[in-house]
Design an enzyme around this catalytic site. Structure first.
Site, PDB file in Angstrom:
ATOM      1  N   ASP A 169     -10.381 -30.075  25.656  1.00 44.24           N
ATOM      2  CA  ASP A 169      -9.800 -29.907  24.325  1.00 44.24           C
ATOM      3  C   ASP A 169      -8.437 -29.230  24.419  1.00 44.24           C
ATOM      4  O   ASP A 169      -8.325 -28.105  24.931  1.00 44.24           O
ATOM      5  CB  ASP A 169     -10.755 -29.067  23.466  1.00 44.24           C
ATOM      6  CG  ASP A 169     -10.429 -29.112  21.986  1.00 44.24           C
ATOM      7  OD1 ASP A 169      -9.242 -29.125  21.633  1.00 44.24           O
ATOM      8  OD2 ASP A 169     -11.382 -29.122  21.184  1.00 44.24           O
ATOM      9  N   HIS A 200      -9.784 -33.062  22.022  1.00 44.94           N
ATOM     10  CA  HIS A 200      -9.951 -32.742  20.615  1.00 44.94           C
ATOM     11  C   HIS A 200      -9.862 -34.018  19.770  1.00 44.94           C
ATOM     12  O   HIS A 200      -9.008 -34.859  19.992  1.00 44.94           O
ATOM     13  CB  HIS A 200      -8.830 -31.774  20.196  1.00 44.94           C
ATOM     14  CG  HIS A 200      -9.042 -31.093  18.902  1.00 44.94           C
ATOM     15  ND1 HIS A 200      -9.841 -29.976  18.765  1.00 44.94           N
ATOM     16  CD2 HIS A 200      -8.563 -31.364  17.671  1.00 44.94           C
ATOM     17  CE1 HIS A 200      -9.831 -29.582  17.515  1.00 44.94           C
ATOM     18  NE2 HIS A 200      -9.062 -30.414  16.821  1.00 44.94           N
TER      19      HIS A 200
END
Length: 231
Positions: A169, A200
């Site tokens: 992420d 993400h």
């Protein structure tokens, strides 16, 4: 059936929300918590999918106090930047109070039945805060940001919480992910699932960020989680 509705808030304002109803009597209700991009086509599609699965879905326009009706496309760099700017201006504590109003509205709409919440990005963080600060029956957060700073609230999580963690992420680094596991792995109400190599936004409904296999797996886990806890 889907429509825009208004939700009464605790301070006597009215909050716009997207509402999607199932064809038959809903099994429960789910509040869908937006990303930084507003109640856009992707969030509305999430609601529609939940309605097709038998839930009443409500997506409150949490940015309405800043500007109602914000809809942004994360694949457009300028709009991504706008979303980050809106997030910087957003009052998260007020947002939780508005989510709580949406929970009350949804619970009344299903005759006092159970209500869950699911959120993405900023909404994933808010889903964690919702689990800690409201009476929601079950919550799910996708790639929630900044959870390490909220671990002091974990004692207040009384109902099941599921967190999907993107392994690569860009907004949640490895140290933060490790802190999440260290702080939450032994919590009896919290489950974390890791998605190695995913970034993400991997479970976004549309667009370049979507990673099909990981999104499908996370959504299957979410569906099973709600089947177990919203009955």
């Amino acid at each position: 059936m889907a429509t825009m509705v208004t939700v009464p808030t605790a301070d006597d304002t009215t909050m716009p929300a997207y509402r999607a109803d199932p064809a038959d009597t809903p099994r429960a209700a789910i509040v869908v918590i937006q990303e930084i991009f507003g109640v856009n086509a992707g969030i509305r599609s999430k609601c529609d999918a939940l309605a097709a699965a038998g839930y009443l879905a409500i997506a409150p326009d949490l940015f309405f106090r800043l500007q109602p009706g914000i809809e942004l496309d994360p694949d457009v760099p300028e709009q991504l930047q706008q979303g980050l700017e809106w997030m910087g201006r957003f009052d998260q504590d007020q947002g939780i109070r508005d989510i709580e109003a949406a929970i009350r509205f949804a619970r009344a709409a299903v005759g006092g039945g159970k209500v869950g919440a699911v959120g993405y990005c900023l909404g994933g963080r808010l889903a964690y805060m919702t689990a800690a600060r409201t009476d929601v029956d079950a919550s799910v957060g996708y790639y929630a940001v900044g959870i390490d700073g909220l671990l002091g609230e974990k004692h207040a999580i009384a109902h099941p919480l599921l967190l999907h963690v993107a392994g690569d992420d860009g907004f949640v680094d490895k140290a933060t992910q490790a802190a999440m596991h260290a702080g939450l792995d032994d919590h009896p109400k919290v489950t974390l699932h890791d998605y190695p190599g995913e970034d993400h936004g991997f479970a976004t409904q549309f667009g370049d960020r979507r990673s099909e296999d990981a999104a499908r797996l996370a959504d299957e886990r979410t569906a099973a989680f709600f089947r177990d806890h919203l009955r």
